[in-house]
Design a protein around this motif. Sequence first.
Motif, short mmCIF file in Angstrom:
data_model
loop_
_atom_site.label_atom_id
_atom_site.label_comp_id
_atom_site.label_asym_id
_atom_site.label_seq_id
_atom_site.Cartn_x
_atom_site.Cartn_y
_atom_site.Cartn_z
N ILE A 1 0.83 -1.15 0.06
CA ILE A 1 0.04 -0.18 0.11
C ILE A 1 0.98 1.29 0.07
CG2 ILE A 1 -1.81 1.44 1.31
CD1 ILE A 1 -2.83 -1.33 2.37
N LEU A 2 1.89 1.17 0.86
CA LEU A 2 2.83 2.32 0.92
C LEU A 2 3.57 2.69 -0.50
CD1 LEU A 2 4.29 1.79 4.48
CD2 LEU A 2 2.78 3.70 3.57
N SER A 3 3.99 1.48 -1.05
CA SER A 3 4.68 1.40 -2.32
C SER A 3 3.76 2.22 -3.33
CB SER A 3 5.26 0.24 -2.77
OG SER A 3 5.94 -0.40 -1.72
N ALA A 4 2.53 1.97 -3.61
CA ALA A 4 1.61 2.39 -4.32
C ALA A 4 1.20 3.89 -4.17
CB ALA A 4 0.28 1.59 -4.27
N ALA A 5 1.53 4.13 -2.82
CA ALA A 5 1.37 5.54 -2.57
C ALA A 5 2.42 6.47 -3.07
CB ALA A 5 1.19 5.65 -1.22
N PHE A 6 3.53 5.86 -3.48
CA PHE A 6 4.49 6.60 -4.11
C PHE A 6 4.01 7.55 -5.49
CE2 PHE A 6 7.88 4.42 -1.93
CZ PHE A 6 8.59 5.29 -1.60
N PHE A 7 2.90 6.85 -6.11
CA PHE A 7 2.48 7.52 -7.35
C PHE A 7 1.31 8.37 -6.82
CE2 PHE A 7 3.95 3.32 -8.10
CZ PHE A 7 4.97 3.51 -9.22
N VAL A 8 0.85 8.49 -5.70
CA VAL A 8 -0.41 9.33 -5.22
C VAL A 8 0.00 10.36 -4.24
CG1 VAL A 8 -2.53 9.22 -4.32
CG2 VAL A 8 -1.67 7.37 -5.61
N LEU A 9 1.07 10.08 -3.39
CA LEU A 9 1.02 11.02 -2.38
C LEU A 9 2.62 11.78 -2.54
CD1 LEU A 9 0.16 9.25 1.03
CD2 LEU A 9 -1.34 10.75 -0.34
#
Length: 209
Positions: free
Chosen positions: A169-177
Amino acid sequence: MTADGETGAATVERHKLYEDVLAILTGTLIVSLGVVIYSKAVLLTGSTAGLALLLQYATGTSFWLMFSLVNLPFYILAIKRLGWLFTLRTFLAVSLVSLFSRLTAQWVEFARLEPIYAAVVGGGLMGMGLLVLFRHRTGLGGINILAIYLQEKSGIRAGYFQLAVDLAILSAAFFVLPPANLMLSVVGATVVNMMLAINHKPGRYVGVT
């Protein structure tokens, strides 16, 4: 020791129904406030709540709706592996967090919210709320249920699986946050887990439901 010198066995008192109801209401209210703080500060946490927040940031869909939807597939597993009672408690808790997070956003307004404060206090609130729920044999569903299922079915350690999902989830957040928000999200996740690790230990609380 008893008064006559004999060792007395500890008596475990079961939670009464009204105690469980009050605990679920209190726990979900506290978690919801933490979620609203995170949503306002655009931060992320782990498990299904983190996934719901991530989807909210990515799609613009409200947290309460995403949180309800991402938990739906896991109720079947919960019924099969953890029983109807746990599933009903979990469904109730998830529904209340969805409801309270929506209402709290209307009840509470932040004129200014420092991100570091949001990370620590919001994480602390979510940890406290989860602690209340855990002590009354109630969870917030989703990834926790799948982790238990995989551990029983395939021998995959539940804790390791939970950690892997949170990292994903945190890795995917690299593209959002933004990077700063992502780092503060890690701080917040640490606060949540420390709150549970310090206070939710076997033998420290013997009330049962």
